[in-house]
Design an enzyme around this catalytic site. Structure first.
Site, PDB file in Angstrom:
ATOM      1  N   LYS A  74       0.848  -1.201   0.000  1.00 16.08           N
ATOM      2  CA  LYS A  74       0.000   0.000   0.000  1.00 16.08           C
ATOM      3  C   LYS A  74       0.880   1.245   0.000  1.00 16.08           C
ATOM      4  O   LYS A  74       0.660   2.174  -0.758  1.00 16.08           O
ATOM      5  CB  LYS A  74      -0.931  -0.017   1.215  1.00 16.08           C
ATOM      6  CG  LYS A  74      -1.795   1.210   1.291  1.00 16.08           C
ATOM      7  CD  LYS A  74      -2.851   1.149   2.365  1.00 16.08           C
ATOM      8  CE  LYS A  74      -3.580   2.501   2.384  1.00 16.08           C
ATOM      9  NZ  LYS A  74      -4.608   2.594   3.386  1.00 16.08           N
ATOM     10  N   GLU A 109      10.585  -4.736   4.361  1.00 16.81           N
ATOM     11  CA  GLU A 109      10.647  -6.149   3.961  1.00 16.81           C
ATOM     12  C   GLU A 109      10.329  -6.293   2.474  1.00 16.81           C
ATOM     13  O   GLU A 109      11.029  -6.969   1.717  1.00 16.81           O
ATOM     14  CB  GLU A 109       9.638  -6.985   4.766  1.00 16.81           C
ATOM     15  CG  GLU A 109       9.959  -7.125   6.233  1.00 16.81           C
ATOM     16  CD  GLU A 109       9.307  -6.044   7.086  1.00 16.81           C
ATOM     17  OE1 GLU A 109       9.025  -4.938   6.550  1.00 16.81           O
ATOM     18  OE2 GLU A 109       9.087  -6.295   8.288  1.00 16.81           O
ATOM     19  N   GLY A 133      -4.870  -1.799   4.466  1.00 19.09           N
ATOM     20  CA  GLY A 133      -4.061  -2.947   4.048  1.00 19.09           C
ATOM     21  C   GLY A 133      -4.756  -4.283   4.300  1.00 19.09           C
ATOM     22  O   GLY A 133      -4.860  -5.126   3.408  1.00 19.09           O
ATOM     23  N   ARG A 134      -5.269  -4.479   5.525  1.00 19.14           N
ATOM     24  CA  ARG A 134      -5.886  -5.771   5.854  1.00 19.14           C
ATOM     25  C   ARG A 134      -7.280  -5.908   5.263  1.00 19.14           C
ATOM     26  O   ARG A 134      -7.946  -6.932   5.478  1.00 19.14           O
ATOM     27  CB  ARG A 134      -5.889  -5.970   7.370  1.00 19.14           C
ATOM     28  CG  ARG A 134      -6.585  -4.877   8.150  1.00 19.14           C
ATOM     29  CD  ARG A 134      -6.282  -4.968   9.638  1.00 19.14           C
ATOM     30  NE  ARG A 134      -6.749  -3.792  10.374  1.00 19.14           N
ATOM     31  CZ  ARG A 134      -6.074  -2.640  10.492  1.00 19.14           C
ATOM     32  NH1 ARG A 134      -4.883  -2.517   9.907  1.00 19.14           N
ATOM     33  NH2 ARG A 134      -6.555  -1.634  11.168  1.00 19.14           N
ATOM     34  N   GLU A 154      -5.193  -6.711  14.402  1.00 22.20           N
ATOM     35  CA  GLU A 154      -4.660  -5.406  14.004  1.00 22.20           C
ATOM     36  C   GLU A 154      -5.784  -4.362  14.003  1.00 22.20           C
ATOM     37  O   GLU A 154      -5.545  -3.182  14.268  1.00 22.20           O
ATOM     38  CB  GLU A 154      -3.978  -5.472  12.627  1.00 22.20           C
ATOM     39  CG  GLU A 154      -3.063  -4.292  12.367  1.00 22.20           C
ATOM     40  CD  GLU A 154      -2.202  -4.450  11.117  1.00 22.20           C
ATOM     41  OE1 GLU A 154      -2.720  -4.178  10.009  1.00 22.20           O
ATOM     42  OE2 GLU A 154      -1.024  -4.828  11.220  1.00 22.20           O
ATOM     43  N   HIS A 165      -6.202 -33.558  17.177  1.00 22.05           N
ATOM     44  CA  HIS A 165      -5.198 -34.478  17.715  1.00 22.05           C
ATOM     45  C   HIS A 165      -4.020 -33.731  18.311  1.00 22.05           C
ATOM     46  O   HIS A 165      -2.972 -34.321  18.572  1.00 22.05           O
ATOM     47  CB  HIS A 165      -4.737 -35.434  16.606  1.00 22.05           C
ATOM     48  CG  HIS A 165      -5.868 -36.230  16.049  1.00 22.05           C
ATOM     49  ND1 HIS A 165      -6.306 -37.419  16.613  1.00 22.05           N
ATOM     50  CD2 HIS A 165      -6.713 -35.987  15.016  1.00 22.05           C
ATOM     51  CE1 HIS A 165      -7.341 -37.874  15.926  1.00 22.05           C
ATOM     52  NE2 HIS A 165      -7.610 -37.021  14.949  1.00 22.05           N
ATOM     53  N   LYS A 203       9.077  -0.582  14.368  1.00 21.69           N
ATOM     54  CA  LYS A 203       9.744  -0.256  13.087  1.00 21.69           C
ATOM     55  C   LYS A 203      10.782   0.839  13.319  1.00 21.69           C
ATOM     56  O   LYS A 203      11.897   0.784  12.783  1.00 21.69           O
ATOM     57  CB  LYS A 203       8.728   0.236  12.054  1.00 21.69           C
ATOM     58  CG  LYS A 203       7.764  -0.817  11.555  1.00 21.69           C
ATOM     59  CD  LYS A 203       6.817  -0.205  10.495  1.00 21.69           C
ATOM     60  CE  LYS A 203       5.664  -1.127  10.162  1.00 21.69           C
ATOM     61  NZ  LYS A 203       4.651  -0.530   9.313  1.00 21.69           N
TER      62      LYS A 203
HETATM   63  O1  F6P Z   1       3.126  -2.889   9.759  1.00 21.59           O
HETATM   64  C1  F6P Z   1       1.789  -3.219   9.579  1.00 21.59           C
HETATM   65  C2  F6P Z   1       1.338  -2.927   8.182  1.00 21.59           C
HETATM   66  O2  F6P Z   1       1.304  -1.550   7.971  1.00 21.59           O
HETATM   67  C3  F6P Z   1      -0.013  -3.563   7.880  1.00 21.59           C
HETATM   68  O3  F6P Z   1      -1.067  -2.814   8.342  1.00 21.59           O
HETATM   69  C4  F6P Z   1       0.047  -3.700   6.403  1.00 21.59           C
HETATM   70  O4  F6P Z   1      -0.915  -4.591   5.907  1.00 21.59           O
HETATM   71  C5  F6P Z   1       1.467  -4.173   6.226  1.00 21.59           C
HETATM   72  O5  F6P Z   1       2.202  -3.494   7.218  1.00 21.59           O
HETATM   73  C6  F6P Z   1       2.070  -3.943   4.875  1.00 21.59           C
HETATM   74  O6  F6P Z   1       2.059  -2.592   4.533  1.00 21.59           O
HETATM   75  P1  F6P Z   1       2.247  -2.133   3.026  1.00 21.59           P
HETATM   76  O7  F6P Z   1       1.138  -2.721   2.243  1.00 21.59           O
HETATM   77  O8  F6P Z   1       2.219  -0.640   3.047  1.00 21.59           O
HETATM   78  O9  F6P Z   1       3.582  -2.653   2.561  1.00 21.59           O
END
Ligand code: F6P
Length: 520
Positions: free
Chosen positions: A207, A213, A266-267, A352, A383, A493
């Protein structure tokens, strides 16, 4: 007035909770004994057309009968919903109101599937059409041969696509998609090992287009293409983002940037261009079916009042268990291999969204907020962890989710055994069993909700996702909190950046760990 602009009658909210606290605890056996039609009264069905334009229906039933909600609880929760301004909050959600007050934004994920203002729905349809054109062009070979896609993203930019691809491509994937999220290079290496660089597309889903990452993995994936002789690695990248300028700046050609609105969280973004890898794998028709299933839930959620509203009724049960019975977790078990990733997906959606400590007014909340969502796959989990559910000291409300139609072509005994186990667990949790030997006694009276979809197809998956989105929203409204921000993820972060630069006021434990890990 709450921070999001709809009226929250605080005195009414307090009175509803006082009423709920004053009620004598119910037992499941007592509730069934008191109402011979309890099952019918507590079961909801949401349906959608079996195929576009078809008169025939498919759908899902949600059986809340094995929860402790009786008439008095339901009436009090309906009063709570009214005092919380639920109907106005719901209209604000679908009407483009600023429901995400802390960030001054609407939450327009509903518009992605046609539930929103005209302008938002039009915008969403145009973006979807743009995505559809690129998907079709890729399927038709416009980018050369594409057999694999490495979809890079994390959190909301990965969990939804991973769930949908795992659920819907068991029989056939038009393109073989590998979702990579973790910064641990092992994750990306595993995807490289499964793909041929000459026929691999890289989808970068973020987003913000700044997540460390994702950007690190994207750079390494580009390098992998270049190192393996792909002539124009940049030409093999598609960006899925609400920050198209950043994607272009990063080097993605504008024609391969698929934007989505900033107001889609995002979610909550599976149905936006974040779903591009899903559409690549299953095709646009299936993607549209997923949207249609979600729309059916939106329509039900928007048009149905009180206890008849399935996501709201689910939120009543959630509130009952967290706030009145002290349950700190809720468990979700999918009795279907195709939904193996659903508990992971729901963890982010619920934790979240509603893992908050302050109200929309910035005041401390007046009770616990989101339960810890956890779960797994049945029958495997039976199980492994069900011992605690049946005889442990924790009370854990459980959701069972299963499909009536089998997904496999083997002996029908497989699916029959799967379903009978699913139903048996809910029955056993509720009934319990007396025994003179305390070690062999089951206390019973343990709650569960069972969701049965007719078939675990794209529409059902869309419906399941939307059901949980709306349940999460309903919970937030009842608690008076904002489910659409996530400031709690920022501090870690920031400190990671400080560790990287070495400039920070670190505690002695962290300093020692930095030295031990070679980071100091
Ligand atoms: O760190 C949490 C978060 O901001 C989530 O809310 C989001 O889905 C995820 O990281 C990834 O963010 P982005 O889509 O901006 O890379």
């Amino acid at each position: 007035m709450s921070g999001s602009g709809w009226a929250r009658d605080k005195a009414g909210v307090a009175a509803a909770w006082a009423q709920l606290r004053s009620l004598a605890p119910t037992t499941l056996a007592g509730l069934f004994a008191a109402d011979p039609d309890r099952t019918g009264a507590m079961t909801r069905r949401i349906a959608w057309p079996l195929a576009p334009g078809s008169e025939a229906e498919a759908g899902m039933i949600i059986d809340f009968a094995k929860t402790h909600l009786g008439e008095a609880e339901l009436a009090a929760f309906e009063a709570l919903a009214e005092a919380s301004g639920f109907a106005a909050a719901r209209e604000a959600l679908f009407g483009g109101g600023i429901v995400n007050a802390t960030e001054g934004r609407a939450a327009t994920h509903g518009a992605l599937r046609g539930s929103g203002t005209e302008a938002q729905v039009e915008e969403a349809e145009a973006l979807l059409a743009r995505m559809g054109m690129l998907v079709s062009a890729i399927h038709e070979g416009a980018l050369g041969e594409v057999r694999h896609c490495i979809a890079i993203g994390i959190g909301g930019s990965a969990l939804g696509p991973a769930l949908a691809i795992d659920a819907l491509t068991r029989d056939l994937a038009l393109i073989d998609v590998h979702v990579v999220s973790n910064i641990d290079g092992l994750a990306l290496e595993q995807a490289f090992a499964a793909c041929d660089p000459q026929t691999t597309l890289i989808a970068v889903a973020s987003k913000t287009f700044t997540t460390i990452e994702t950007m690190t993995n994207a750079a390494s994936a580009l390098k992998w293409l270049a190192d393996n002789g792909v002539a124009d690695p940049g030409g093999r990248v598609v960006a899925l983002t609400a920050a198209p300028d950043k994607a272009v700046e990063w080097g993605v050609d504008e024609t391969r940037v698929l934007p989505f609105p900033e107001s889609v969280g995002g979610r909550y973004s599976l149905f936006s261009s974040i779903g591009f890898p899903v559409a690549l794998a299953v095709g646009m028709e299936e993607f549209a079916a997923m949207l249609a299933g979600a729309k059916a839930v939106d329509d039900h959620f928007r048009a149905t009042e009180g206890r008849a509203n399935a996501p709201l009724l689910a939120a009543f049960a959630d509130q009952y268990y967290t706030r009145l019975r002290g349950c700190q977790t809720r468990a979700v078990f999918a009795y279907d291999e195709r939904l193996a990733l659903l508990p992971d997906y729901l963890q982010q959606l619920e934790m979240e969204s509603n893992g908050k400590s302050v109200t929309l007014d910035g005041e401390p909340v007046d009770g616990p907020t989101a339960a810890v969502t956890w779960g797994g796959v049945g029958t495997d989990a039976q199980h492994a962890v069900f011992q605690l559910l049946h005889q442990g000291t924790h009370l854990i409300p459980v959701d069972f989710i299963a499909a009536i139609a089998p997904g496999d072509d083997l002996d029908p005994a497989h699916h029959r055994t799967l379903l009978m186990n699913c139903l048996a667990q809910g029955a056993a949790l509720m009934a319990g069993k007396a025994s003179e030997d305390p070690a062999r006694a089951y206390p019973g009276d343990r709650p569960s909700t069972t969701i049965l979809v007719d078939d675990c197809d794209a529409a059902a998956l869309g419906a399941l996702v939307a059901f949980h989105e709306q349940r999460t929203f309903a919970n937030a409204v009842l608690m008076g909190i904002n489910p659409f921000d996530q400031f709690g993820v920022e501090l870690g972060k920031a400190i990671a950046k400080q560790i990287d630069s070495g400039e920070g006021d670190f505690d002695p434990s962290t300093r020692a760990l930095m030295a031990a890990a070679g980071l100091a």
